[in-house]
Structures are given as structure tokens and as C-alpha cells.
Design an enzyme around this catalytic site. Structure first.
Site, mmCIF file in Angstrom:
data_model
loop_
_atom_site.group_PDB
_atom_site.id
_atom_site.type_symbol
_atom_site.label_atom_id
_atom_site.label_comp_id
_atom_site.label_asym_id
_atom_site.label_seq_id
_atom_site.Cartn_x
_atom_site.Cartn_y
_atom_site.Cartn_z
ATOM 1 N N SER A 1 11.439 62.955 -48.188
ATOM 2 C CA SER A 1 10.414 63.677 -47.441
ATOM 3 C C SER A 1 9.025 63.116 -47.724
ATOM 4 O O SER A 1 8.138 63.170 -46.872
ATOM 5 C CB SER A 1 10.407 65.159 -47.824
ATOM 6 O OG SER A 1 11.326 65.887 -47.080
ATOM 7 N N HIS B 1 6.100 72.586 -48.146
ATOM 8 C CA HIS B 1 6.581 71.229 -47.893
ATOM 9 C C HIS B 1 5.682 70.485 -46.904
ATOM 10 O O HIS B 1 5.282 69.340 -47.144
ATOM 11 C CB HIS B 1 8.014 71.333 -47.365
ATOM 12 C CG HIS B 1 8.747 70.049 -47.240
ATOM 13 N ND1 HIS B 1 8.682 69.265 -46.109
ATOM 14 C CD2 HIS B 1 9.605 69.419 -48.083
ATOM 15 C CE1 HIS B 1 9.450 68.201 -46.266
ATOM 16 N NE2 HIS B 1 10.028 68.275 -47.450
ATOM 17 N N ASP C 1 7.617 70.195 -39.459
ATOM 18 C CA ASP C 1 7.965 70.612 -40.812
ATOM 19 C C ASP C 1 7.943 72.130 -40.897
ATOM 20 O O ASP C 1 8.337 72.796 -39.938
ATOM 21 C CB ASP C 1 6.962 69.974 -41.790
ATOM 22 C CG ASP C 1 7.580 69.615 -43.126
ATOM 23 O OD1 ASP C 1 7.816 70.535 -43.919
ATOM 24 O OD2 ASP C 1 7.820 68.416 -43.377
#
Length: 521
Positions: free
Chosen positions: A455, A246, A193
Site C-alpha cells: 500500500s 490508511h 482508499d
């Protein structure tokens, strides 16, 4: 390494002069060219070329580059240039983890010119595939600059009922039942990520042992090209976008410690790998070549120039996507196949395009577990990709609960944030709460944020896979293979409470049923 690359590039042209003329492009060579990731009006300057096992090019980058220069000459691109630019030249960049080469061009090519170049490269019988090195992007919604996402302060009491994704009998994953038997102990989950930030509700002890695989300084934010040790997220803001944190949110869903929010496998260890950073040309923030190397390294493979991974992962979470169909002979296809063959279960977000996931990679790669998103009602989230490539669905949230919902903002008690309350905040409680950070550019204070996207669906599955493997390990059972894990999850999935408008897999993830299945086998 730089001296070796420079030597290769200096010797290429001289070596190429002695090569016999190669054959023209043939119909069979066209199948080796991956055109699916090309945009109609795109521009391309990086290419990945893979060679047949045992071929001379595989063992000699210098010979490989000589053949590539010969392909440029046959294509006429080397003499014409583009828009009166200087003739095209190829530059050797590096060798990827399992044998392919990354090369760049002296100037960017149009879609037509890139196609021409790749077809001439593919005419070499020892080339197995050639494709552009394209930019992928994370599969959740990056906050716009100046946006005010929902943030829970560390001083507030935990309200477990806000985690509908874990506990709602209609749309949650039934994780409480699994927790009576296992907690993820002894399992490493790699999160590929944008890295991870320090957070009081996360165990970040493996962050220093992770790695930053970004080579391009424009994306990494560093002064020069090159990779560095550590899987930390220094921030990845871009004009018009704040840093999203994220990877921190993905890691939180997998393994939050339960201080304020509960992770699915709180005793699993998260190994963060940074492959995404600042957006480039407003088209993505993660090079396929970097993702490829990170996948191989996460599963215990060797990557040239990178120390070997001392914590090989049993589970790999990839919450990102690029617009392309995945084949076995492609950058993503080779990497995921290698990881799966070495025992790592690869879990991938299906993508947020409201489109067929068969045109998203790595969601369409053979053997991966591709995860679509559902909302608080158990419906397909309106943004979620769908189709036959999808394995299973898991909570991803949406901005509103959906029509006819009996569980929405007016049904949830107040959560006071000073003078603001939960009912007045966007995206809650229908989104997914997870760890985040208050910084808009660089990390500042640890917070929680409400987000949505596939996600967030993928780490639900990764967390449950960690629970399954941990339960087997504690019971002294052989660990299930990635193929067996996929079967367990699909066969124990709970039927959708509402018939999906598009196919999104076998059903909704059910942690309790999956763990029960492996312990009873």
C-alpha cells in the site's frame, strides 16, 4: 432512484412470464463466469452482471432482470431454497458506471450454489461476464486494537534522514534529483482508499470535492445505505482493529507538504475517494462494485446518481486488493481499462500475501502499474507479492532491516518521544513514515505513523508519475500516455542491489532518472 428500483423489481416477474425458454448452459458460457474470486467455503449474496454493448439488457434494467429471474428458474434455486429457506429471489440494486448491473439475492449462497446461478446467468448470449461482488481489503497492515504504532508529534523537529525511502542511495527512490526540476504542480492524483483526515502537513482542499462511494451502511458506518459527497475518513474501526487512517498515509507519501515530512510530489493535489470502511465478516472492507464506480469517476466518467467529477485525475492510486485474477471482462478489468483509455495512469499495490500477484486484483489487470515492496536493503519485502504481473518495485518497508544490514536501528540517532526513543520502537526505521491520526475510532490529533506494505509502495510510484507529468506540463511538452509512463518507469528503474528471491519488476523506482528521461526526450 429508490422508486425506480422498486418499480423494476415489481415488474420483473410479470415480464419474465412471457419470455421463451433460454438455452441450457454451454461450454462457451463458462468462460464468462469469473470463478477465481470464489472461496471453497464462501457465502455470496451480491453479483455483478455485464451485458454486450448495444444489447437490449444494457439499455433496459427491467429486461435484464427478467432474464436474470429466468436464469434463477432454470437453475432450480428459485424453487428449492437453501437449508429449507424460502425460494431464491433476485433484487435489483443499481447500475454501475459503464453498464453492468449489481443484483443481490434474498439469502446468501454457498460457493456451489453461486457457481450454479452464475453459469445459468452466463447462458444468456448477451451477458459478457458475471461474477460475485466480493470484498477487497487495503494492502497494508491494519493496527490491532490497542496497538501503539510509532507516532511523531507535530512539535518535534523534522528529521529528513528518517525518510530512507526517499533518500537512501541503495534503497530509496532518488527523489531529490527530481525535485530540482519539478514538484507535481498542476497534477491531480486520485487516492481510492478509505478517505483522508485533516492534517497540518497535507493539502486537503480537494477533500470536499472527493466522494464517498460506499453504498452499504454496514461498511460506511452511516445509518442508511447510500453515497455522500466528500472524501473524508470518519474512521473505520472494527472489533479487534483500530481505524488505520490508511488513505491519509497514502496521501502523505504522495504529497506531504514538507512541514515535518516530505511528500514526493508536494504540489500535486490529492483527490480522496472513500471506498473502504468497516470490515465486513472479517473478510474485507471494500465492495468491488464501489471500487469500480470510483475508478471510472476519478478518471472523469459519469456514475449514475453521483455529480460529475470536476477534477479528473491524471493519476489514480489503488492501494487495495482482492483475491482473484483480473481479466478484461471483469469488474476491475473494465474499470481500469476505461480509466487508462481516458488518459489516467492507474497505479496498484501488488498485495501483501507473499504470493503470485497474478492472483491478486486489480494488480493483475492489463495496463496498470503493479508495484511490489522492497525493504531498507533493497530486497523484496518478505510479505510482498511477486511475479510477472509486477511492473516495478518501490519502498514498502519491513519490521526489520534484513540480515546483513549496515543500516538498522543501532545506526540511527535517537529521536526522543518523552522518555521513549526511536531505537526502542517497533518497525522503525525500517518502515515508512507518513501522515496519520492518533484516534483509535474517530479522527483526533494529526500525527505520523510508521507502517509497512505494498500500500505504501504504490503511492511512491503515483508521486513520481505526478512529477513526470508536472515536468512535461511545465516544459510545454505533450503529457505522456499511461503506456508511455509505464515504459519510462521500467526503463529508468535502478537495478536491485540484491538479486530478488522472486521477480518483482524491472527494478527499484528512480524518480530522478524518470524525470530526466522525459525532459530530454
Amino acid at each position: 432512484m429508490k422508486l425506480r428500483i422498486a418499480l423494476i423489481n415489481r415488474l420483473i416477474l410479470a415480464f419474465a412470464l412471457g419470455l421463451p425458454a433460454a438455452q441450457a448452459t454451454t461450454t462457451s458460457s463458462m468462460t464468462k463466469v469469473n470463478l477465481a474470486s470464489l472461496a471453497p467455503h464462501g457465502h455470496y449474496s451480491r453479483f455483478i452482471v455485464s451485458y454486450r454493448n448495444g444489447s437490449a439488457e444494457e439499455s433496459s434494467p427491467m429486461l435484464a432482470m427478467a432474464h436474470l429471474h429466468a436464469a434463477v428458474a432454470r437453475s432450480s434455486l428459485g424453487s428449492l431454497g437453501a437449508n429449507n429457506a424460502s425460494p431464491l429471489k433476485l433484487i435489483y440494486r443499481r447500475r454501475l458506471a459503464i453498464g453492468a448491473d449489481l443484483v443481490s439475492t434474498s439469502h446468501s449462497l454457498s460457493t456451489n450454489a453461486a457457481t450454479t446461478l452464475m453459469r445459468h446467468i452466463a447462458a444468456d448470449p448477451d451477458v459478457t461476464y458475471v461474477e460475485p461482488d466480493t470484498l477487497a481489503e487495503l494492502s497494508s497492515y491494519a493496527p490491532k486494537a490497542g496497538a501503539q504504532p510509532f507516532l511523531r508529534q507535530p512539535s518535534e523537529p523534522m528529521l529528513f534522514y528518517l525518510q530512507w525511502n526517499l533518500t537512501n542511495p541503495r534503497s530509496g527512490i532518488n527523489v531529490e534529483k527530481a525535485w530540482t526540476k519539478t514538484d507535481g504542480k498542476g497534477i491531480v492524483v486520485a487516492v481510492i482508499d478509505d478517505g483522508i483526515t485533516r492534517h497540518f502537513d497535507l493539502d486537503t482542499r480537494l477533500a470536499d470535492d472527493g466522494y464517498d462511494f460506499i453504498t452499504d451502511h454496514k461498511i460506511s458506518g452511516r445509518a442508511t445505505d447510500g453515497r455522500i459527497a466528500g472524501g473524508w475518513d470518519p474512521g473505520s474501526w472494527s472489533p479487534g482493529y483500530d481505524s488505520s487512517w490508511h488513505g491519509t498515509g497514502v496521501a502523505g507519501i504522495i504529497a506531504e507538504q514538507g512541514i515535518l515530512l516530505a511528500g514526493i510530489a508536494p504540489k500535486a493535489r490529492v483527490l480522496p475517494l472513500r471506498v473502504c470502511g468497516h470490515r465486513s465478516q472479517d473478510s474485507g472492507s471494500c465492495w468491488a462494485s464501489d471500487i469500480h464506480d470510483a475508478i471510472i469517476w476519478a478518471a472523469g466518467g459519469h456514475v449514475p446518481g453521483v455529480p460529475d467529477n470536476t477534477h479528473p485525475a491524471q493519476v489514480i492510486n489503488i492501494s487495495l486488493r482482492a483475491h482473484s485474477h483480473c481479466t478484461l471482462h471483469s469488474t476491475y478489468g473494465e474499470a481500469t481499462a476505461w480509466a487508462i483509455s481516458h488518459g489516467a495512469t492507474v497505479v496498484v499495490a501488488a498485495g501483501n500475501d507473499n504470493a503470485d500477484a497474478n492472483n491478486s486484483t486489480p494488480a493483475s489487470c492489463v495496463g496498470v502499474i503493479s508495484v511490489a515492496a522492497t525493504n531498507i536493503r533493497g530486497q523484496r519485502a518478505p510479505y510482498s507479492n511477486y511475479g510477472n504481473s509486477v511492473t516495478i518495485a518501490a519502498p514498502g518497508g519491513s519490521r526489520s532491516p534484513g540480515p546483513g544490514s549496515t543500516q538498522g536501528p543501532t545506526k540511527v540517532p535517537y529521536l526522543f518521544l518523552g522518555k521513549r526513543n526511536l531505537q526502542s520502537l517497533p518497525c522503525t526505521p525500517s518502515c515508512i513514515l507518513s501522515a496519520s491520526n492518533s484516534g483509535k475510532t474517530k479522527p483526533e490529533q494529526a500525527f505520523y505513523a510508521a507502517q509497512k506494505g505494498t500500500s505504501l509502495s504504490a503511492p511512491h510510484v503515483s508521486g513520481v508519475v505526478a512529477l513526470i507529468l508536472s515536468a512535461e506540463k511545465a516544459a510545454g511538452k505533450p503529457l505522456s500516455t499511461p503506456e508511455q509512463i509505464k515504459t519510462i518507469l521500467t526503463e529508468t528503474a535502478r537495478p536491485f542491489p540484491v538479486t530478488p528471491d522472486k521477480p518483482i519488476g524491472a527494478g527499484i523506482l528512480d524518480a530522478g532518472a524518470a524525470v530526466d528521461r522525459v525532459l530530454k526526450q
